[in-house]
Write a protein that holds these residues in place. Structure first.
Motif, PDB file in Angstrom:
ATOM      1  N   LEU A   1       0.822  -1.209   0.000  1.00  0.00           N
ATOM      2  CA  LEU A   1       0.000   0.000   0.000  1.00  0.00           C
ATOM      3  C   LEU A   1       0.857   1.260   0.000  1.00  0.00           C
ATOM      4  O   LEU A   1       0.661   2.177  -0.813  1.00  0.00           O
ATOM      5  CB  LEU A   1      -0.956   0.000   1.200  1.00  0.00           C
ATOM      6  N   ASN A   2       1.809   1.326   0.912  1.00  0.00           N
ATOM      7  CA  ASN A   2       2.625   2.537   1.030  1.00  0.00           C
ATOM      8  C   ASN A   2       3.669   2.638  -0.082  1.00  0.00           C
ATOM      9  O   ASN A   2       4.053   3.742  -0.460  1.00  0.00           O
ATOM     10  CB  ASN A   2       3.275   2.606   2.412  1.00  0.00           C
ATOM     11  N   GLY A   3       4.101   1.509  -0.604  1.00  0.00           N
ATOM     12  CA  GLY A   3       4.981   1.538  -1.771  1.00  0.00           C
ATOM     13  C   GLY A   3       4.262   2.122  -2.972  1.00  0.00           C
ATOM     14  O   GLY A   3       4.843   2.886  -3.749  1.00  0.00           O
ATOM     15  N   THR A   4       2.977   1.796  -3.112  1.00  0.00           N
ATOM     16  CA  THR A   4       2.158   2.380  -4.179  1.00  0.00           C
ATOM     17  C   THR A   4       2.038   3.885  -4.000  1.00  0.00           C
ATOM     18  O   THR A   4       2.227   4.648  -4.955  1.00  0.00           O
ATOM     19  CB  THR A   4       0.753   1.730  -4.188  1.00  0.00           C
ATOM     20  N   ILE A   5       1.755   4.311  -2.782  1.00  0.00           N
ATOM     21  CA  ILE A   5       1.644   5.745  -2.506  1.00  0.00           C
ATOM     22  C   ILE A   5       2.969   6.439  -2.804  1.00  0.00           C
ATOM     23  O   ILE A   5       2.998   7.497  -3.456  1.00  0.00           O
ATOM     24  CB  ILE A   5       1.206   5.998  -1.046  1.00  0.00           C
ATOM     25  N   LEU A   6       4.067   5.856  -2.347  1.00  0.00           N
ATOM     26  CA  LEU A   6       5.385   6.456  -2.579  1.00  0.00           C
ATOM     27  C   LEU A   6       5.700   6.525  -4.071  1.00  0.00           C
ATOM     28  O   LEU A   6       6.182   7.549  -4.566  1.00  0.00           O
ATOM     29  CB  LEU A   6       6.471   5.672  -1.835  1.00  0.00           C
ATOM     30  N   ALA A   7       5.407   5.464  -4.801  1.00  0.00           N
ATOM     31  CA  ALA A   7       5.668   5.457  -6.244  1.00  0.00           C
ATOM     32  C   ALA A   7       4.848   6.539  -6.947  1.00  0.00           C
ATOM     33  O   ALA A   7       5.366   7.259  -7.815  1.00  0.00           O
ATOM     34  CB  ALA A   7       5.351   4.083  -6.835  1.00  0.00           C
ATOM     35  N   LEU A   8       3.592   6.688  -6.552  1.00  0.00           N
ATOM     36  CA  LEU A   8       2.759   7.720  -7.161  1.00  0.00           C
ATOM     37  C   LEU A   8       3.194   9.124  -6.738  1.00  0.00           C
ATOM     38  O   LEU A   8       3.106  10.072  -7.518  1.00  0.00           O
ATOM     39  CB  LEU A   8       1.288   7.477  -6.826  1.00  0.00           C
ATOM     40  N   LYS A   9       3.703   9.252  -5.521  1.00  0.00           N
ATOM     41  CA  LYS A   9       4.255  10.543  -5.077  1.00  0.00           C
ATOM     42  C   LYS A   9       5.467  10.898  -5.934  1.00  0.00           C
ATOM     43  O   LYS A   9       5.621  12.050  -6.366  1.00  0.00           O
ATOM     44  CB  LYS A   9       4.629  10.476  -3.594  1.00  0.00           C
ATOM     45  N   LEU A  10       6.318   9.934  -6.199  1.00  0.00           N
ATOM     46  CA  LEU A  10       7.489  10.185  -7.035  1.00  0.00           C
ATOM     47  C   LEU A  10       7.079  10.517  -8.480  1.00  0.00           C
ATOM     48  O   LEU A  10       7.689  11.351  -9.123  1.00  0.00           O
ATOM     49  CB  LEU A  10       8.432   8.985  -7.015  1.00  0.00           C
ATOM     50  N   ARG A  11       6.009   9.887  -8.937  1.00  0.00           N
ATOM     51  CA  ARG A  11       5.554  10.112 -10.319  1.00  0.00           C
ATOM     52  C   ARG A  11       4.806  11.426 -10.491  1.00  0.00           C
ATOM     53  O   ARG A  11       5.007  12.149 -11.467  1.00  0.00           O
ATOM     54  CB  ARG A  11       4.673   8.956 -10.767  1.00  0.00           C
ATOM     55  N   TYR A  12       3.904  11.727  -9.566  1.00  0.00           N
ATOM     56  CA  TYR A  12       3.036  12.890  -9.715  1.00  0.00           C
ATOM     57  C   TYR A  12       3.445  14.091  -8.869  1.00  0.00           C
ATOM     58  O   TYR A  12       2.859  15.150  -8.991  1.00  0.00           O
ATOM     59  CB  TYR A  12       1.583  12.522  -9.385  1.00  0.00           C
ATOM     60  N   GLY A  13       4.439  13.883  -8.002  1.00  0.00           N
ATOM     61  CA  GLY A  13       4.898  14.993  -7.165  1.00  0.00           C
ATOM     62  C   GLY A  13       3.949  15.254  -6.087  1.00  0.00           C
ATOM     63  O   GLY A  13       3.712  16.075  -5.385  1.00  0.00           O
TER      64      GLY A  13
END
Length: 86
Positions: free
Chosen positions: A74-86
């Motif tokens: 779950l948090n890896g997904t959030i982190l990946a999307l944070k890195l992608r979308y800022g």
């Protein structure tokens, strides 16, 4: 104390602390908006989850292992999307 009760408490705690991230993950996936989330916080948190997972594996605690696998997802997904979308 009863070992079964200890495991049940661990499982319930794991469910609570893992499932609490589901609404945030769904929201981030749907809205693609991570502007209000701290990159530093999620980075450090994901590192902590990886370490808790390693610890759970070392002591063979299935509640700890399973909770951290799902929390990491779950948090890896959030982190990946944070890195992608800022």
């Amino acid at each position: 104390m009863n070992p079964v009760l200890i495991e049940v408490i661990g499982i319930i705690a794991a469910l609570c602390t893992t499932l609490c991230w589901l609404p945030q993950t769904i929201r981030v996936i749907r809205l693609r908006d991570t502007s209000s989330l701290s990159l530093a916080t999620f980075s450090i948190f994901v590192i902590g989850i990886v370490l808790w997972l390693a610890y759970g594996i070392m002591i063979m605690s299935w509640p700890l292992i399973l909770a951290n696998v799902f929390t990491l997802a779950l948090n890896g997904t959030i982190l990946a999307l944070k890195l992608r979308y800022g």
